[in-house]
Write an enzyme that holds these catalytic residues in place. Sequence first.
Site, short mmCIF file in Angstrom:
data_model
loop_
_atom_site.label_atom_id
_atom_site.label_comp_id
_atom_site.label_asym_id
_atom_site.label_seq_id
_atom_site.Cartn_x
_atom_site.Cartn_y
_atom_site.Cartn_z
N LYS A 73 -3.31 -1.29 35.00
CA LYS A 73 -3.51 -0.82 33.61
C LYS A 73 -2.32 -0.03 33.16
CE LYS A 73 -7.26 -0.08 31.16
NZ LYS A 73 -8.38 -1.14 31.05
N GLY A 113 -22.17 5.75 22.42
CA GLY A 113 -20.95 5.19 21.97
C GLY A 113 -21.05 3.92 21.31
N VAL A 114 -20.93 4.08 19.91
CA VAL A 114 -21.20 2.62 19.31
C VAL A 114 -19.84 2.27 18.56
CG1 VAL A 114 -23.61 2.77 19.12
CG2 VAL A 114 -22.25 4.01 17.61
N GLY A 115 -19.00 2.14 19.42
CA GLY A 115 -17.51 1.65 18.81
C GLY A 115 -17.50 0.34 18.99
N LYS A 116 -16.09 -0.11 19.51
CA LYS A 116 -15.94 -1.76 19.79
C LYS A 116 -16.78 -2.54 20.25
CE LYS A 116 -11.40 -1.66 21.26
NZ LYS A 116 -10.01 -1.74 21.53
N VAL A 117 -17.26 -1.97 21.49
CA VAL A 117 -18.35 -2.48 22.31
C VAL A 117 -19.62 -2.29 21.90
CG1 VAL A 117 -18.90 -2.92 24.53
CG2 VAL A 117 -16.57 -2.78 24.20
N GLY A 118 -19.86 -0.90 21.94
CA GLY A 118 -21.51 -0.36 21.97
C GLY A 118 -21.97 -0.94 20.48
N HIS A 119 -21.35 -1.15 19.49
CA HIS A 119 -22.24 -1.66 18.26
C HIS A 119 -22.61 -3.17 18.47
CE1 HIS A 119 -18.43 -3.81 16.78
NE2 HIS A 119 -19.27 -4.33 16.03
#
Length: 359
Positions: free
Chosen positions: A81, A181-187
Amino acid sequence: MTDVFGTSHKDVHEQVVFCADEQSGLRAIIAIHNTALGPALGGTRFYPYENEQAALADVLNLAKGMAYKNALAGLDLGGGKAVIIGDPTRDKSEALLRAYGRFVESLGGRYITACDVGTYSEDMDIVARESRFVTGRTVANGGAGDSSILTAFGVFQGMRASAERAFGTPSLRGRRVGVEGVGKVGHRLVELLREDGAEVVVCDVSARAVEAVRRRHPEVDVVADAKALITSDIDVYAPCALGGALDDDTVASLRAAIVCGAANNQLAHPGVEKQLADRGILYAPDYVVNSGGVIQVADEIGGFDMERARAKAAQIYDTTLKIFEIAAEEGVPPAVAADRLAERRMSEVGRIRAIWLGR
């Protein structure tokens, strides 16, 4: 102070590289945890860490998680990472990304990078101008594009497996799922849940992210914050923001029967996995269910094919069920069972790769 060399064989990292370029403002750390299965693959996180120690602690944890994630995803890749210290909305520039690419290239393929929090496929295109060892590029440049597509798909498969174990059916229809969390993945996860007939309640520190979900799905409920979410009447809790969501207070307050989400390093400290098990809460290990993204970008290495990558990500359902079965047979929490399974593969395949090929 963070112990770079670790305190056990599981925590020792093979290599940690500190990268700096004064003119572009680059301050980055690349951590390679384990290359028993192959070159280390893991994304680059661009985040305004409080200090370098916080950045180092995060990259070490994330690199270890990638080693275990890649092992259980069935990939011939090790775990690594990288983190870039700074505010991506203010500090990101072509010069900085290209300087970072030079450092990735300098490792000669021991580390292959991709997107993570604060970085996007377009950024990887810039990094790739200085390094051959970049995945997660835009489709226009021969890449897999946005890895959040199969990350969300994989989490959904893990959630289906969890529902099968806890409720006797792999469907989320009629279940209430709380997504933090509804960002890149959550949404994207919300989309899959609504398609399956689940009721969804969300929260996010970004009002804009919440509004974007509500525009598409006005029926989705919204609560003020994570505390309100975990104490609400939900069947499944899906942490999809940053790590450490599951601490002592959260576990004590949680009303859900299942925890299954996309965030990395969800367990705030060792022992939380036992607290969840003691409360009868089924925990789907994060690095198992969120491995769809790395499966997507790993497929890019050999020439990307979405259907092939999607089929491999669908296997997360079976892997999650297998982990639950091992946990029940051995009388351990699922997180412990997952670790054992990953370590077994790294040990067995790593031993085979020690056979000399004469070249």
